[in-house]
Design a protein around this motif. Sequence first.
Motif, PDB file in Angstrom:
ATOM      1  N   CYS A 139       0.855  -1.199   0.000  1.00 35.68           N
ATOM      2  CA  CYS A 139       0.000   0.000   0.000  1.00 35.68           C
ATOM      3  C   CYS A 139       0.883   1.239   0.000  1.00 35.68           C
ATOM      4  CB  CYS A 139      -0.924   0.015   1.220  1.00 35.68           C
ATOM      5  SG  CYS A 139      -0.043   0.091   2.803  1.00 35.68           S
ATOM      6  N   ARG A 173      -3.516  -4.074  -0.640  1.00 34.71           N
ATOM      7  CA  ARG A 173      -3.635  -5.331  -1.383  1.00 34.71           C
ATOM      8  C   ARG A 173      -2.664  -6.361  -0.806  1.00 34.71           C
ATOM      9  NH1 ARG A 173       0.419  -6.151  -5.213  1.00 34.71           N
ATOM     10  NH2 ARG A 173       1.858  -4.401  -5.464  1.00 34.71           N
ATOM     11  N   GLN A 178      -1.673 -12.173  -6.232  1.00 36.81           N
ATOM     12  CA  GLN A 178      -1.446 -11.908  -7.652  1.00 36.81           C
ATOM     13  C   GLN A 178      -0.928 -13.151  -8.366  1.00 36.81           C
ATOM     14  OE1 GLN A 178       1.107  -8.315  -7.265  1.00 36.81           O
ATOM     15  NE2 GLN A 178      -0.489  -7.287  -8.434  1.00 36.81           N
TER      16      GLN A 178
END
Length: 212
Positions: A139, A173, A178
């Motif tokens: 972040c 996140r 990912q």
Amino acid sequence: MSQEFVIEAFPRDDQGRGASRRLRREEKKIPAIVYGAGKEAVSISIWHNELKKALENEAFFSHVLTLELNGKKESVILKDLQRHPYKPLLSHADFLRVDKNQEIVVHVPLHLLNEDTAPAIKTFGGVAFRLLTEIEIACLPQNLPEFIAVDLSEVEMDQVVHMSDLKLPEGVRIPALQHDSEHDQAVVAIQKPKGVKADDAEDAEAEEGNEE
């Protein structure tokens, strides 16, 4: 981030193990380094006891800290910490400069919410088994949370909460997500203790026998 942590730092010219030992023994300081944000790495020293006291606060590890050196202030995060192998002493610290416009990657603690009142625990006798105590997030510095909350109020018996189930603050996140699903680690599970499970199985078998 309501709390503010300020670290007083001093320039450090002497290098090597001998200099570090003298620093710890005679000045009650420890060697450290501050780097990042496209600037040159700087060797510094900081008060041992002040840092040790600050570390007692869990929030210190997930805060943007203020480092004061030569009358100037810099925003940093604690990136690495070395401890004495068997004595309750700190030996070295690494601080990373942060830029408000650049994302940082930090480990923050996971806090379980509503553990005492969750139906699976309070009513059905389950126990929350922590599988992770902290999580890596990414972040901007201004969005850095002190912790990530894991609400157990709606978690059912034998349910496993994964990283992808977490409700993240805005602008935060989880880099691991990912990648493929194998990186979606389990965070916490609610289950009955093994002994209770065995008793329940025996009771169920006994009931089946009586029915026959």
